[in-house]
Design a protein around this motif. Structure first.
Motif, PDB file in Angstrom:
ATOM      1  N   LEU A   1      -8.350   5.804  -5.254  1.00 22.55           N
ATOM      2  CA  LEU A   1      -6.814   6.116  -5.519  1.00 22.55           C
ATOM      3  C   LEU A   1      -6.049   7.429  -5.042  1.00 22.55           C
TER       4      LEU A   1
ATOM      5  N   TRP B   1       1.119   9.231  -5.864  1.00 25.58           N
ATOM      6  CA  TRP B   1       1.846  10.367  -5.569  1.00 25.58           C
ATOM      7  C   TRP B   1       2.986  11.420  -6.932  1.00 25.58           C
TER       8      TRP B   1
ATOM      9  N   TYR C   1      -6.929  -3.107  -2.933  1.00 27.27           N
ATOM     10  CA  TYR C   1      -6.676  -2.062  -2.358  1.00 27.27           C
ATOM     11  C   TYR C   1      -7.930  -1.104  -2.706  1.00 27.27           C
TER      12      TYR C   1
ATOM     13  N   ASN D   1      -3.126  10.725   1.673  1.00 26.66           N
ATOM     14  CA  ASN D   1      -1.091  10.313   2.530  1.00 26.66           C
ATOM     15  C   ASN D   1      -0.276  11.245   2.694  1.00 26.66           C
TER      16      ASN D   1
ATOM     17  N   ARG E   1       0.620  -1.096  -0.352  1.00 25.36           N
ATOM     18  CA  ARG E   1       0.125   0.050  -0.173  1.00 25.36           C
ATOM     19  C   ARG E   1       0.642   1.496  -0.162  1.00 25.36           C
ATOM     20  N   ASP E   2       1.546   1.368   0.193  1.00 25.94           N
ATOM     21  CA  ASP E   2       2.824   2.577   0.668  1.00 25.94           C
ATOM     22  C   ASP E   2       3.464   2.632  -0.499  1.00 25.94           C
TER      23      ASP E   2
ATOM     24  N   ALA F   1      -6.758   8.845  -1.899  1.00 23.45           N
ATOM     25  CA  ALA F   1      -6.623   7.922  -0.511  1.00 23.45           C
ATOM     26  C   ALA F   1      -5.031   8.899  -0.989  1.00 23.45           C
ATOM     27  N   ALA F   2      -4.181   8.825  -1.689  1.00 17.28           N
ATOM     28  CA  ALA F   2      -2.910   8.808  -2.189  1.00 17.28           C
ATOM     29  C   ALA F   2      -2.894  11.174  -1.961  1.00 17.28           C
TER      30      ALA F   2
ATOM     31  N   MET G   1       1.203   3.635  -2.956  1.00 18.54           N
ATOM     32  CA  MET G   1       1.052   5.378  -2.613  1.00 18.54           C
ATOM     33  C   MET G   1       2.118   6.875  -3.196  1.00 18.54           C
TER      34      MET G   1
END
Length: 205
Positions: free
Chosen positions: A60, A23, A53, A67, A15-16, A63-64, A19
């Motif tokens: 997405l 980005w 995910y 984050n 997931r990291d 979430a990005a 992300m």
């Protein structure tokens, strides 16, 4: 389409990676031109893993953004300015905020977002809810604490926070966004913002 199961042990690293890849791709290509394939390549995972995910690009992106905002504003949110020394507290807040919003990647991202918000209006709402509102509430909390400490007078801490943010970004932020050379240093802009804010909300002598 079959998807790869996200196990408990490898979920966080994958997931990291997604992300970080998202980005970078959103920053480079904007929302409209970004594809899930491009994110998968940047993250070094399969497209199926990305979909395991995040069911779609909007999820997405949200979430990005969340984050990215948390990473960039973590120092800002986690600071503890002293409400009894309100001028020093405001200066600490202003410098932490300026350090984030003047970061080249932040400016590039904001330019991308502004260019696409007419086509994708939900992006503006996401930015407000997941980035700007976090900063606003952090400042409003400080104002509330300062009101309780007797160092500020503000009937509406949220409105006071809005006005302080507007004072900070009014000059150097928009010049940075538009690629215009600054008229004064961030320190000078912050000094003026604090003096103006205290003239409006400072406890009378």
């Amino acid at each position: 389409m079959a998807t790869e199961a996200a196990s408990t042990t490898d979920a966080s690293p994958k997931r990291d990676a997604i992300m970080a890849g998202a980005w970078a791709v959103f920053l480079e290509h904007g929302y409209g031109s970004t594809t899930m394939d491009a994110v998968a390549r940047a993250a070094g995972v399969s497209k199926a893993t990305v979909y395991a995910y995040f069911p779609g690009k909007q999820d997405l992106f949200g979430a990005a953004m969340n984050n990215g905002a948390r990473e960039r504003f973590s120092a800002f949110v986690n600071q503890s300015p002293d409400p009894h020394d309100v001028e020093a507290g405001l200066r600490q807040i202003a410098h932490a905020y300026a350090a984030v919003v003047m970061e080249p990647d932040t400016i590039r991202f904001n330019r991308r977002l502004v260019a696409e918000v007419d086509r994708f209006p939900e992006l503006g709402r996401m930015l407000y809810e997941q980035a700007f509102s976090v900063v606003r509430e952090g400042i409003a909390d400080f104002v509330r604490a300062a009101v309780s400490a007797g160092t500020l007078v503000a009937d509406d801490p949220g409105l006071a926070a809005d006005q302080f943010l507007a004072l900070i970004r009014g000059d150097f932020y928009y010049r940075g966004l538009l690629g215009v050379p600054p008229a004064r240093s961030p320190d000078q802009a912050i000094d003026l913002a604090i003096r103006t804010f205290l003239a409006a909300f400072g406890r009378p002598a």
